[in-house]
Design a protein around this motif. Structure first.
Motif, PDB file in Angstrom:
ATOM      1  N   TRP A  57       7.428  -0.823  -6.592  1.00  0.00           N
ATOM      2  CA  TRP A  57       7.315  -2.068  -5.850  1.00  0.00           C
ATOM      3  C   TRP A  57       8.642  -2.926  -6.122  1.00  0.00           C
ATOM      4  N   TRP A 113       2.579   7.588  -6.838  1.00  0.00           N
ATOM      5  CA  TRP A 113       3.485   6.462  -7.628  1.00  0.00           C
ATOM      6  C   TRP A 113       3.858   5.659  -6.612  1.00  0.00           C
ATOM      7  N   LEU A 114       3.672   4.234  -7.434  1.00  0.00           N
ATOM      8  CA  LEU A 114       4.113   3.144  -6.621  1.00  0.00           C
ATOM      9  C   LEU A 114       5.317   2.574  -7.002  1.00  0.00           C
ATOM     10  N   VAL A 119       5.207   4.458  -1.774  1.00  0.00           N
ATOM     11  CA  VAL A 119       4.321   5.087  -2.260  1.00  0.00           C
ATOM     12  C   VAL A 119       4.669   6.644  -2.333  1.00  0.00           C
ATOM     13  N   GLU A 135       7.024  -1.944  -0.786  1.00  0.00           N
ATOM     14  CA  GLU A 135       6.440  -0.863  -1.571  1.00  0.00           C
ATOM     15  C   GLU A 135       7.107   0.476  -1.079  1.00  0.00           C
ATOM     16  N   GLN A 156       1.589   4.309 -11.456  1.00  0.00           N
ATOM     17  CA  GLN A 156       0.894   5.264 -10.901  1.00  0.00           C
ATOM     18  C   GLN A 156       0.094   4.587  -9.815  1.00  0.00           C
ATOM     19  N   TYR A 157      -0.347   4.999  -8.545  1.00  0.00           N
ATOM     20  CA  TYR A 157      -0.726   4.378  -7.759  1.00  0.00           C
ATOM     21  C   TYR A 157      -2.334   4.909  -7.586  1.00  0.00           C
TER      22      TYR A 157
END
Length: 139
Positions: free
Chosen positions: A123, A120-121, A111, A109, A135-136
């Motif tokens: 992955w 924002w993530l 971030v 991941e 969005q995280y």
């Protein structure tokens, strides 16, 4: 006293009716504009995140063509060598990503912290390296 009587019914709107309609329209616009502005900013940020993913995928492809594995650490995203992050963005946290020449990755991941403060993530799935962006929301 004589009164003028018209055989045609009056058409049009009174001044009061027009003012009421204008007041209602201005109230609706005052609610809609902030929501539209927030939507626009979210789309701009989404485009920036997509740009980061695109740059990482270009690095993956180039390293695969050279026959050299790509290893990205947290410091690499801000380095001049790769220049992955847009201006004003920073890394909140990032796993080490390893992309091998046979298209296999360890997954992980990233971030990102946007200039607006949203997280924002990104992955990368293990093995195939498919990417998911959202969005995280911290737990």
């Amino acid at each position: 006293m004589k009164m003028w009587v018209s055989s045609k019914p009056q058409s049009g709107f009174s001044l009061i009716e027009l003012l009421v309609v204008l007041a209602l329209m201005s109230a609706l616009v005052s609610f809609a504009v902030p929501n539209l502005w927030g939507f626009y900013n979210a789309r701009v940020e989404q485009g920036e995140v997509d740009s980061v993913v695109s740059k990482i995928n270009i690095l993956r492809r180039d390293s695969r063509h050279r026959g050299v594995p790509l290893i990205l650490n947290e410091a690499d995203y801000s380095s001049e060598k790769y220049a992955i992050l847009p201006d004003g963005w920073s890394i909140d946290r990032a796993d080490q990503l390893r992309f091998l020449t046979n298209r296999v990755t360890n997954g992980g991941e990233i971030v990102l912290n946007s200039p607006s403060g949203k997280l924002w993530l990104i992955w990368f799935q293990p093995l195939d390296g498919n990417v998911k962006v959202s969005q995280y929301h911290a737990n």
